[in-house]
Design a protein around this motif. Structure first.
Motif, mmCIF file in Angstrom:
data_model
loop_
_atom_site.group_PDB
_atom_site.id
_atom_site.type_symbol
_atom_site.label_atom_id
_atom_site.label_comp_id
_atom_site.label_asym_id
_atom_site.label_seq_id
_atom_site.Cartn_x
_atom_site.Cartn_y
_atom_site.Cartn_z
ATOM 1 N N PHE A 87 0.849 -1.200 0.000
ATOM 2 C CA PHE A 87 0.000 0.000 0.000
ATOM 3 C C PHE A 87 0.880 1.244 0.000
ATOM 4 O O PHE A 87 2.033 1.193 0.406
ATOM 5 C CB PHE A 87 -0.855 0.060 1.284
ATOM 6 C CG PHE A 87 -1.626 -1.169 1.599
ATOM 7 C CD1 PHE A 87 -2.866 -1.391 1.028
ATOM 8 C CD2 PHE A 87 -1.136 -2.110 2.488
ATOM 9 C CE1 PHE A 87 -3.598 -2.523 1.328
ATOM 10 C CE2 PHE A 87 -1.857 -3.253 2.805
ATOM 11 C CZ PHE A 87 -3.096 -3.455 2.219
ATOM 12 N N ARG A 88 0.280 2.354 -0.368
ATOM 13 C CA ARG A 88 0.911 3.675 -0.179
ATOM 14 C C ARG A 88 -0.050 4.533 0.622
ATOM 15 O O ARG A 88 -1.264 4.406 0.485
ATOM 16 C CB ARG A 88 1.212 4.341 -1.524
ATOM 17 C CG ARG A 88 2.353 3.688 -2.256
ATOM 18 C CD ARG A 88 2.920 4.602 -3.336
ATOM 19 N NE ARG A 88 4.073 3.989 -3.950
ATOM 20 C CZ ARG A 88 5.319 4.060 -3.470
ATOM 21 N NH1 ARG A 88 5.566 4.741 -2.378
ATOM 22 N NH2 ARG A 88 6.319 3.466 -4.097
ATOM 23 N N TRP A 89 0.533 5.397 1.448
ATOM 24 C CA TRP A 89 -0.256 6.354 2.206
ATOM 25 C C TRP A 89 0.623 7.518 2.626
ATOM 26 O O TRP A 89 1.837 7.502 2.442
ATOM 27 C CB TRP A 89 -0.924 5.705 3.398
ATOM 28 C CG TRP A 89 -0.014 5.320 4.562
ATOM 29 C CD1 TRP A 89 1.345 5.329 4.614
ATOM 30 C CD2 TRP A 89 -0.452 4.864 5.837
ATOM 31 N NE1 TRP A 89 1.779 4.901 5.843
ATOM 32 C CE2 TRP A 89 0.698 4.611 6.611
ATOM 33 C CE3 TRP A 89 -1.687 4.649 6.404
ATOM 34 C CZ2 TRP A 89 0.629 4.142 7.921
ATOM 35 C CZ3 TRP A 89 -1.743 4.183 7.707
ATOM 36 C CH2 TRP A 89 -0.592 3.938 8.445
ATOM 37 N N HIS A 90 -0.013 8.538 3.185
ATOM 38 C CA HIS A 90 0.700 9.675 3.761
ATOM 39 C C HIS A 90 0.852 9.390 5.251
ATOM 40 O O HIS A 90 -0.136 9.419 5.981
ATOM 41 C CB HIS A 90 -0.080 10.978 3.556
ATOM 42 C CG HIS A 90 -0.221 11.375 2.128
ATOM 43 N ND1 HIS A 90 0.836 11.860 1.382
ATOM 44 C CD2 HIS A 90 -1.287 11.360 1.297
ATOM 45 C CE1 HIS A 90 0.424 12.126 0.168
ATOM 46 N NE2 HIS A 90 -0.860 11.831 0.076
ATOM 47 N N PRO A 91 2.064 9.105 5.710
ATOM 48 C CA PRO A 91 2.235 8.763 7.118
ATOM 49 C C PRO A 91 2.046 9.960 8.046
ATOM 50 O O PRO A 91 2.410 11.085 7.685
ATOM 51 C CB PRO A 91 3.676 8.259 7.186
ATOM 52 C CG PRO A 91 4.370 9.017 6.106
ATOM 53 C CD PRO A 91 3.341 9.155 5.004
ATOM 54 N N TYR A 92 1.450 9.682 9.195
ATOM 55 C CA TYR A 92 1.325 10.689 10.247
ATOM 56 C C TYR A 92 0.782 12.000 9.692
ATOM 57 O O TYR A 92 1.308 13.074 9.932
ATOM 58 C CB TYR A 92 2.697 10.902 10.918
ATOM 59 C CG TYR A 92 2.653 11.669 12.208
ATOM 60 C CD1 TYR A 92 2.018 11.159 13.326
ATOM 61 C CD2 TYR A 92 3.267 12.913 12.301
ATOM 62 C CE1 TYR A 92 1.982 11.873 14.510
ATOM 63 C CE2 TYR A 92 3.244 13.631 13.482
ATOM 64 C CZ TYR A 92 2.600 13.106 14.584
ATOM 65 O OH TYR A 92 2.571 13.814 15.754
ATOM 66 N N ALA A 93 -0.297 11.880 8.919
ATOM 67 C CA ALA A 93 -0.836 13.056 8.241
ATOM 68 C C ALA A 93 -1.524 14.019 9.197
ATOM 69 O O ALA A 93 -1.417 15.231 9.052
ATOM 70 C CB ALA A 93 -1.798 12.632 7.143
ATOM 71 N N GLY A 94 -2.261 13.484 10.164
ATOM 72 C CA GLY A 94 -2.980 14.363 11.079
ATOM 73 C C GLY A 94 -3.861 15.323 10.313
ATOM 74 O O GLY A 94 -4.502 14.961 9.342
ATOM 75 N N ASP A 95 -3.862 16.560 10.737
ATOM 76 C CA ASP A 95 -4.664 17.578 10.069
ATOM 77 C C ASP A 95 -3.881 18.321 8.990
ATOM 78 O O ASP A 95 -4.386 19.248 8.371
ATOM 79 C CB ASP A 95 -5.190 18.591 11.101
ATOM 80 C CG ASP A 95 -6.193 17.962 12.050
ATOM 81 O OD1 ASP A 95 -6.898 17.028 11.628
ATOM 82 O OD2 ASP A 95 -6.263 18.408 13.210
ATOM 83 N N ALA A 96 -2.618 17.921 8.782
ATOM 84 C CA ALA A 96 -1.782 18.615 7.795
ATOM 85 C C ALA A 96 -2.299 18.364 6.383
ATOM 86 O O ALA A 96 -2.838 17.305 6.087
ATOM 87 C CB ALA A 96 -0.334 18.130 7.915
ATOM 88 N N ASN A 97 -2.104 19.325 5.509
ATOM 89 C CA ASN A 97 -2.454 19.150 4.109
ATOM 90 C C ASN A 97 -1.269 18.472 3.435
ATOM 91 O O ASN A 97 -0.288 19.114 3.089
ATOM 92 C CB ASN A 97 -2.765 20.491 3.448
ATOM 93 C CG ASN A 97 -3.170 20.320 1.998
ATOM 94 O OD1 ASN A 97 -3.332 19.203 1.510
ATOM 95 N ND2 ASN A 97 -3.319 21.433 1.305
ATOM 96 N N VAL A 98 -1.368 17.160 3.250
ATOM 97 C CA VAL A 98 -0.250 16.375 2.740
ATOM 98 C C VAL A 98 -0.504 15.828 1.342
ATOM 99 O O VAL A 98 0.309 15.065 0.821
ATOM 100 C CB VAL A 98 0.077 15.207 3.702
ATOM 101 C CG1 VAL A 98 0.538 15.729 5.051
ATOM 102 C CG2 VAL A 98 -1.119 14.275 3.848
#
Length: 162
Positions: A87-98
């Protein structure tokens, strides 16, 4: 210190087919991992995920509760049945615009050992993240994958019919 790659391995008290169903079926994966997905895991699929507390460990569920409802992107890269899924994802994204940032790659690889199954989880690509987020994302996920190894063990123990 190299903070591009995290690797965790756990020997699971289950045959490969049970472990495969735990990691390759979105509903099962979400149950132990702590997520809900808007579709099945199919190579090439771009899924919307939502954090929900895990169903297998009350303490970790309490730790996940503040993030409940938080959306994330989850892209299924490759599926080799009974062997690996990535899989791919944005790690530790939280509320950040990633959304414009590179995604890390997560791989789940299965191997047999005397009727049990080694599961190796690798997440790589942290060196591509913006410097302001890199170390925090790495640290959060390094501890997170340790917890996930415990959660899949508990899930398999709680679901012997899987």
């Amino acid at each position: 210190m190299n903070i591009d790659r995290i690797e965790k391995s756990v020997l699971l008290q289950a045959p490969r087919d049970r472990v495969w169903r735990a990691v390759s079926l979105a509903e099962n994966f979400g149950s132990w991992f702590g997520a809900d997905f808007d579709g099945p895991f199919v190579a090439g699929a771009h899924l919307a995920g939502t954090i929900v507390p895990t169903s297998v460990d009350p303490e970790i569920a309490r730790q996940q509760q503040p993030y409940a409802g938080q959306p994330f992107e989850f892209h299924v890269v490759k599926i080799k049945p009974m062997d690996r899924i990535s899989f791919r994802w944005h790690p530790y994204a939280g509320d950040a615009n990633v959304s414009a940032e590179p995604m890390t790659l997560i791989e789940f690889v299965l191997a047999d050992q005397d009727g049990l199954t080694w599961l190796t989880i690798t997440e790589s690509g942290f060196d591509q993240l913006p410097p302001a987020r890199r170390a925090k994302a790495y640290a959060a996920n390094e501890g997170g994958w340790t917890a996930q190894c415990l959660l899949i063990q508990k899930y398999l123990a709680l679901h012997p019919q899987l």
